[in-house]
Design a protein around this motif. Structure first.
Motif, PDB file in Angstrom:
ATOM      1  N   GLY A 460     -39.626  18.970 -36.588  1.00 29.95           N
ATOM      2  CA  GLY A 460     -38.393  19.595 -36.868  1.00 29.95           C
ATOM      3  C   GLY A 460     -38.136  20.947 -36.983  1.00 29.95           C
ATOM      4  N   ARG A 461     -37.153  21.315 -37.547  1.00 28.38           N
ATOM      5  CA  ARG A 461     -36.781  22.822 -37.517  1.00 28.38           C
ATOM      6  C   ARG A 461     -37.528  23.442 -38.754  1.00 28.38           C
ATOM      7  NH1 ARG A 461     -30.761  22.698 -38.352  1.00 28.38           N
ATOM      8  NH2 ARG A 461     -31.128  20.929 -39.545  1.00 28.38           N
ATOM      9  N   ARG A 462     -37.990  24.597 -38.495  1.00 32.53           N
ATOM     10  CA  ARG A 462     -39.023  25.340 -39.748  1.00 32.53           C
ATOM     11  C   ARG A 462     -38.010  25.953 -40.538  1.00 32.53           C
ATOM     12  NH1 ARG A 462     -44.396  28.336 -39.321  1.00 32.53           N
ATOM     13  NH2 ARG A 462     -44.368  28.878 -41.482  1.00 32.53           N
ATOM     14  N   LYS A 463     -36.855  26.233 -40.328  1.00 25.77           N
ATOM     15  CA  LYS A 463     -36.185  26.823 -41.571  1.00 25.77           C
ATOM     16  C   LYS A 463     -35.701  25.727 -42.636  1.00 25.77           C
ATOM     17  CE  LYS A 463     -33.619  30.428 -38.870  1.00 25.77           C
ATOM     18  NZ  LYS A 463     -32.260  30.682 -38.386  1.00 25.77           N
ATOM     19  N   LEU A 464     -35.617  24.458 -42.081  1.00 20.55           N
ATOM     20  CA  LEU A 464     -35.253  23.041 -43.211  1.00 20.55           C
ATOM     21  C   LEU A 464     -36.614  23.195 -44.153  1.00 20.55           C
ATOM     22  CD1 LEU A 464     -33.656  20.806 -43.778  1.00 20.55           C
ATOM     23  CD2 LEU A 464     -34.902  19.616 -42.065  1.00 20.55           C
ATOM     24  N   LEU A 465     -37.566  23.650 -43.726  1.00 22.14           N
ATOM     25  CA  LEU A 465     -38.884  23.274 -44.554  1.00 22.14           C
ATOM     26  C   LEU A 465     -38.874  24.237 -45.902  1.00 22.14           C
ATOM     27  CD1 LEU A 465     -41.988  23.466 -41.977  1.00 22.14           C
ATOM     28  CD2 LEU A 465     -40.195  21.608 -42.452  1.00 22.14           C
ATOM     29  N   ASP A 466     -38.217  25.450 -45.548  1.00 19.37           N
ATOM     30  CA  ASP A 466     -37.987  26.362 -46.722  1.00 19.37           C
ATOM     31  C   ASP A 466     -37.085  25.812 -47.867  1.00 19.37           C
ATOM     32  OD1 ASP A 466     -39.765  27.928 -45.339  1.00 19.37           O
ATOM     33  OD2 ASP A 466     -38.115  29.309 -45.012  1.00 19.37           O
ATOM     34  N   LYS A 467     -36.558  24.736 -47.541  1.00 21.97           N
ATOM     35  CA  LYS A 467     -35.570  24.136 -48.553  1.00 21.97           C
ATOM     36  C   LYS A 467     -36.152  22.914 -49.409  1.00 21.97           C
ATOM     37  CE  LYS A 467     -31.562  25.524 -45.850  1.00 21.97           C
ATOM     38  NZ  LYS A 467     -30.332  25.100 -44.991  1.00 21.97           N
ATOM     39  N   VAL A 468     -37.260  22.536 -48.799  1.00 25.23           N
ATOM     40  CA  VAL A 468     -37.839  21.397 -49.673  1.00 25.23           C
ATOM     41  C   VAL A 468     -38.749  22.021 -50.807  1.00 25.23           C
ATOM     42  CG1 VAL A 468     -39.516  19.545 -49.433  1.00 25.23           C
ATOM     43  CG2 VAL A 468     -38.231  20.232 -47.657  1.00 25.23           C
ATOM     44  N   LEU A 469     -38.419  21.091 -51.939  1.00 26.45           N
ATOM     45  CA  LEU A 469     -39.119  21.337 -53.124  1.00 26.45           C
ATOM     46  C   LEU A 469     -40.255  20.084 -53.521  1.00 26.45           C
ATOM     47  CD1 LEU A 469     -36.471  22.947 -55.297  1.00 26.45           C
ATOM     48  CD2 LEU A 469     -38.379  24.220 -54.230  1.00 26.45           C
ATOM     49  N   PHE A 470     -41.174  20.479 -54.426  1.00 24.27           N
ATOM     50  CA  PHE A 470     -42.203  19.443 -54.942  1.00 24.27           C
ATOM     51  C   PHE A 470     -42.374  18.987 -56.226  1.00 24.27           C
ATOM     52  CE2 PHE A 470     -43.281  20.912 -50.762  1.00 24.27           C
ATOM     53  CZ  PHE A 470     -43.804  20.044 -49.898  1.00 24.27           C
ATOM     54  N   SER A 471     -42.181  17.698 -56.733  1.00 24.24           N
ATOM     55  CA  SER A 471     -42.874  17.469 -57.902  1.00 24.24           C
ATOM     56  C   SER A 471     -44.471  17.247 -57.749  1.00 24.24           C
ATOM     57  CB  SER A 471     -42.291  16.098 -58.487  1.00 24.24           C
ATOM     58  OG  SER A 471     -40.846  16.584 -58.742  1.00 24.24           O
ATOM     59  N   PRO A 472     -45.097  16.950 -58.965  1.00 27.86           N
ATOM     60  CA  PRO A 472     -46.426  16.817 -58.745  1.00 27.86           C
ATOM     61  C   PRO A 472     -46.727  15.502 -57.971  1.00 27.86           C
ATOM     62  CG  PRO A 472     -46.114  17.515 -61.045  1.00 27.86           C
ATOM     63  CD  PRO A 472     -44.837  17.286 -60.085  1.00 27.86           C
ATOM     64  N   ALA A 473     -47.640  15.388 -57.032  1.00 24.10           N
ATOM     65  CA  ALA A 473     -48.094  14.232 -56.432  1.00 24.10           C
ATOM     66  C   ALA A 473     -49.277  13.447 -57.196  1.00 24.10           C
ATOM     67  CB  ALA A 473     -48.625  14.464 -54.841  1.00 24.10           C
ATOM     68  N   VAL A 474     -49.069  12.211 -57.398  1.00 23.65           N
ATOM     69  CA  VAL A 474     -50.016  11.403 -58.130  1.00 23.65           C
ATOM     70  C   VAL A 474     -50.492  10.360 -57.700  1.00 23.65           C
ATOM     71  CG1 VAL A 474     -50.091  10.416 -60.505  1.00 23.65           C
ATOM     72  CG2 VAL A 474     -48.417  12.243 -60.008  1.00 23.65           C
ATOM     73  N   ASP A 475     -52.210  10.141 -57.922  1.00 21.92           N
ATOM     74  CA  ASP A 475     -52.809   9.018 -57.621  1.00 21.92           C
ATOM     75  C   ASP A 475     -53.464   8.263 -58.655  1.00 21.92           C
ATOM     76  OD1 ASP A 475     -54.233   7.136 -56.185  1.00 21.92           O
ATOM     77  OD2 ASP A 475     -55.791   8.597 -55.677  1.00 21.92           O
ATOM     78  N   VAL A 476     -52.920   6.950 -58.837  1.00 20.08           N
ATOM     79  CA  VAL A 476     -53.411   6.275 -60.200  1.00 20.08           C
ATOM     80  C   VAL A 476     -54.574   5.142 -59.369  1.00 20.08           C
ATOM     81  CG1 VAL A 476     -52.743   4.701 -61.942  1.00 20.08           C
ATOM     82  CG2 VAL A 476     -51.253   6.557 -61.354  1.00 20.08           C
ATOM     83  N   ASN A 477     -55.602   5.157 -60.080  1.00 22.08           N
ATOM     84  CA  ASN A 477     -56.594   4.188 -59.976  1.00 22.08           C
ATOM     85  C   ASN A 477     -56.909   2.990 -60.985  1.00 22.08           C
ATOM     86  OD1 ASN A 477     -58.688   2.790 -58.766  1.00 22.08           O
ATOM     87  ND2 ASN A 477     -59.858   4.744 -58.401  1.00 22.08           N
ATOM     88  N   LEU A 478     -56.668   1.780 -60.728  1.00 22.51           N
ATOM     89  CA  LEU A 478     -56.994   0.679 -61.593  1.00 22.51           C
ATOM     90  C   LEU A 478     -58.296   0.209 -61.487  1.00 22.51           C
ATOM     91  CD1 LEU A 478     -53.586  -0.885 -61.571  1.00 22.51           C
ATOM     92  CD2 LEU A 478     -54.328   0.871 -63.163  1.00 22.51           C
ATOM     93  N   HIS A 479     -59.179   0.665 -60.611  1.00 18.79           N
ATOM     94  CA  HIS A 479     -60.554   0.437 -60.412  1.00 18.79           C
ATOM     95  C   HIS A 479     -60.604  -1.207 -60.193  1.00 18.79           C
ATOM     96  CE1 HIS A 479     -61.859   4.206 -61.552  1.00 18.79           C
ATOM     97  NE2 HIS A 479     -61.054   4.264 -62.498  1.00 18.79           N
ATOM     98  N   GLY A 480     -59.695  -1.571 -59.310  1.00 20.49           N
ATOM     99  CA  GLY A 480     -59.734  -2.950 -58.790  1.00 20.49           C
ATOM    100  C   GLY A 480     -58.981  -4.056 -59.604  1.00 20.49           C
ATOM    101  N   SER A 481     -58.282  -3.626 -60.827  1.00 23.99           N
ATOM    102  CA  SER A 481     -57.778  -4.446 -61.679  1.00 23.99           C
ATOM    103  C   SER A 481     -56.302  -4.617 -61.016  1.00 23.99           C
ATOM    104  CB  SER A 481     -57.540  -4.047 -63.014  1.00 23.99           C
ATOM    105  OG  SER A 481     -58.692  -3.938 -63.672  1.00 23.99           O
TER     106      SER A 481
END
Length: 806
Positions: A460-481
């Motif tokens: 994709g276009r590089r200029k488009l990337l500067d408009k993207v914002l992020f919330s925290p990425a999260v990983d949840v582990n239930l350890h098999g449950s």
């Protein structure tokens, strides 16, 4: 007040000095001056020779004792600092008169109360009397002692001082110096306020320093400050002696320094004796460099270290990163983006000048960088002084049962489990995921620095990337449950995301990343986003312009998939010429690599798959434990391109073979947060210390020389009696495999049961002359390892047995 202080001074100092006569020896021979006798310090001698009372000796005859003192660097609240000693056992204090003057001036004690305290015979008794009567706050007393006698502050309880800096001035040079100094303080990250003095400077300074929220007072002494209205005739003496709490700054016009110093000496001798800054005013503002120099002196070690650390953090950014961060910072603070902020230094001064970042707190900066797509853990990982929890992804866990509960990473994510969602008690682990760190380039710190990743035109276009914002990425582990019902995951919404569309990208082990926005219920508020989940894998939440949702979604899925690794680990061994040393490699490959062939000369001795997916940029620790031998460990930062290569990404180390035997042991791979990635055992196969292959392993060039010699040698030499050469191709051994490993085939030489030389292939002549063996293969002495290594070892084995290999 003046008479009380003056008479107390006479009573406390001069009367005892003239009450007791100090004797001296007669004139020394050949000397014109008397030789004074050194006063003994033991009680018996003093009492017998001089008749001096112990109380007098305790106050006046011993050397002043200065205990170890640390600078009160300031803090965030009224924390009580407990005494390190007992004032009743300390005999170095000469007087508490300045302390009493401070307490009386601030209204903590009346003049009558001060007189009652002064009646006690020694300073120690006066302090004890003050505490016994309970007429003064112990912490206020500690603050007064800290001002007047900093060498004794450790003996008194006091409050930890705050971070505030006060500029005290009398109204002159406000435009030229005072206001610019306050601005310089803000740019240095120091909270600072101005106070104008219209009455007694002594009382104003005392009142400010008794307030423990104030760390230091900068006393600006200009011509107006030396006017007699600021110095009462009843002020017996300026009491503040702690240079860590008070910095006088003398501002004088050209040619007026000496006169101002003389007047200051008359007004306040103690103040005049303190270390001070002197600046000649020349009708214009003080230079920026001079103001920064003053601020460096008044900053604490903690503040200086923090400023240096912040400078190192900002130096890792480039101009594109500054623009990304400035956009988020402006949205969060409501301030318009400033065109002159272009470099990391400009950004640091702007942020600290606004007071957004306080000393020791990098939380706001961490969140702003995360929202802008800049990897904060990557930046600070090798910067001294940064807290360990900021250098890696955040993790927390809790035990939740059928009644429900919550797991929260404060300020980043909260998982709410309703009653009935879990059928039994389960350990739930919640972690953040550093998406910018996964996507960044080798020299950058932002997610756009890795562009175009391995996508080519699909990026994709590089200029488009500067408009993207992020919330925290999260990983949840239930350890098999498993979940019986939906749970809610909540995290913050980045500043500046108003009017943008939310994208939810989820990773499934073994399947890759997918856009689940349309299929997943979620709710967006002004500052948070909530996602309803029935199963868990790493979840990345990003924000994009409405019209570019599809384009950004496809690009991000492809980019994240190219940086996600489904790894397997294997170990390889290479015996050195010295049978005691072993070159040992642990190799990480992605599952898309279907071969385990490695560098020539190495044989595989162990393997296992990773327990979960890893990502580009992950730091792992490889620990090797040899049975009855040594333990070694090393770290490796994963690179997706290397792990997807045929030879993989490796950690190399030298190991010692225990007692010259074949060795075995265990390999454990962990993340730096102690999570086990993979574990397997290894065992060196077919080690024979008498085998010439292990005794002397020729180099690549040496082997070609030997091969040329073999080809030109006479074909009439015999093989040794009782041995047989068995050729080997690319397949497994037909009759007597040496290893159960399907990836390794080892040629063998064996003797027949009759003791005579036999040949399984009639085309190979075996007679009285030297046997010639034709070895047919398509890989030989290459750097790929595997079959080529087997053919090479077979040729060596036949050569050592006396055959000529063709």
């Amino acid at each position: 007040k003046f008479l009380s202080s003056a008479l107390f001074e006479i009573k406390e100092k001069w009367i005892p000095c003239i009450q007791y006569e100090l004797c001296y020896y007669a004139m020394e021979e050949n000397g014109d001056e008397p030789a004074f006798r050194e006063l003994p310090t033991d009680s018996g001698s003093l009492g017998q020779l001089w008749g001096m009372r112990p109380a007098f000796r305790a106050v006046w005859m011993l050397d002043s004792h200065r205990p170890y003192r640390t600078v009160n660097a300031g803090g965030d609240g009224p924390v009580i600092i407990q005494p390190r000693g007992n004032p009743s056992d300390f005999v170095g204090m000469r007087t508490i008169r300045p302390v009493l003057d401070c307490m009386e001036s601030a209204g903590e004690l009346t003049l009558d109360q001060c007189d009652q305290i002064r009646k006690q015979p020694t300073p120690i008794h006066r302090v004890l009397e003050m505490n016994r009567r309970g007429e003064v706050d112990p912490c206020r007393l500690g603050a007064a002692v800290e001002m007047c006698y900093p060498e004794f502050e450790q003996l008194f309880a006091r409050e930890k001082r705050g971070r505030e800096l006060v500029i005290l001035h009398a109204g002159d040079y406000t435009t030229e110096f005072v206001s610019p100094l306050q601005t310089a303080a803000g740019e240095s990250g120091v909270s600072c306020q101005m106070e104008t003095c219209t009455a007694s400077i002594t009382e104003k300074a005392i009142g400010l320093l008794l307030n423990t929220n104030i760390r230091m007072v900068l006393l600006v002494i200009g011509p107006q400050a030396l006017h007699h209205r600021h110095w009462s005739n009843l002020d017996y003496e300026f009491p503040v002696r702690n240079e860590k709490l008070l910095l006088p700054i003398l501002l004088y016009p050209q040619g007026g320094r000496d006169r101002m110093v003389r007047v200051l000496q008359q007004r306040a001798p103690v103040l005049c004796s303190l270390p001070r800054e002197e600046i000649q005013m020349e009708g214009r503002g003080v230079s920026r460099e001079r103001l920064k120099e003053i601020m460096q002196k008044v900053m604490t070690d903690e503040q200086r270290d923090f400023q240096e650390m912040l400078g190192r953090i900002m130096s890792r950014l480039d101009e594109r990163d500054v623009r990304l961060l400035l956009r988020v910072w402006s949205a969060r603070t409501g301030k318009q983006e400033t065109p002159h902020i272009k470099t990391p230094d400009d950004m640091m001064q702007a942020i600290m000048g606004e007071g957004i970042i306080t000393t020791g707190d990098l939380g706001a900066l961490e969140k702003d960088m995360m929202a802008a797509g800049i990897s904060f853990p990557v930046i600070v990982r090798d910067i001294p002084g940064v807290q360990d929890e900021l250098k890696f992804s955040k993790t927390t866990e809790a035990s939740i049962g059928p009644t429900g509960g919550e797991v929260e990473i404060p300020g980043f994510a909260r998982l709410t489990v309703p009653p009935g969602a879990l059928q039994h008690d389960t350990t739930v682990t919640v972690s953040t995921l550093d998406v910018p760190g996964i996507l960044r380039g080798p020299e950058g710190v932002s997610w756009t620095s890795g562009y175009p990743w391995s996508l080519g035109k699909a990026a994709g276009r590089r200029k488009l990337l500067d408009k993207v914002l992020f919330s925290p990425a999260v990983d949840v582990n239930l350890h098999g449950s498993r979940l019986s019902g939906p749970v809610e995951l909540q995290t913050w919404r980045p500043p500046g995301s108003e009017g943008m569309t939310c994208l939810l990208l989820k990773h499934y082990d073994g399947e890759g990343w997918m856009d689940i926005t349309a299929s997943t219920p979620h709710h967006i508020d002004s500052d948070v986003v909530s996602v309803s989940m029935l199963s868990f894998s790493p979840l990345s939440i990003l924000w994009t312009p409405v019209k570019k949702v599809v384009e950004v979604g496809k690009m991000m899925v492809a980019a994240l998939s190219s940086r996600t690794l489904n790894c397997w680990f294997s170990s390889y061994v290479h015996s050195d010429k010295d049978p005691r040393d072993v070159e040992f490699h642990v190799v990480c490959r992605d599952q898309q690599v279907k071969t385990d062939e490695y560098v020539q000369g190495f044989s595989r001795c162990g393997r296992n798959d990773a327990r979960f997916d890893l990502y580009h940029g992950d730091m792992i620790e490889v620990s090797v434990s040899v049975r009855e031998g040594q333990n070694r460990s090393d770290q490796m930062e994963l690179r997706a391109a290397h792990c997807c290569d045929v030879t993989g990404q490796n950690v190399q180390m030298w190991l010692q073979r225990p007692d010259g035997k074949g060795f075995k042991g265990e390999v454990v791979i962990r993340t730096l947060r102690e999570r086990t990635v993979c574990q397997f055992v290894f065992k060196e196969r077919d080690y024979d210390p008498t085998n010439p292959v292990y005794k002397s392993r020729p180099s690549h060039d040496q082997h070609h020389k030997e091969a040329a010699t073999d080809l030109s040698a006479s074909p009439h030499k015999n093989l040794p009696t009782g041995t047989e050469a068995q050729p080997s191709g690319h397949g497994k051994q037909d009759s007597h495999p040496r290893s159960a490993d399907p990836h390794q085939t080892v040629a063998t030489a064996r003797a027949s049961s009759t003791g005579a030389l036999t040949s399984p292939h009639p085309d190979v002549s075996i007679g009285s002359g030297r046997t010639q063996v034709l070895l047919i293969n398509d890989e030989y002495t290459t750097t790929k390892g595997g079959v080529s290594t087997i053919n090479y070892q077979l040729a060596q084995l036949l050569t050592h047995a006396g055959a000529a290999v063709c």
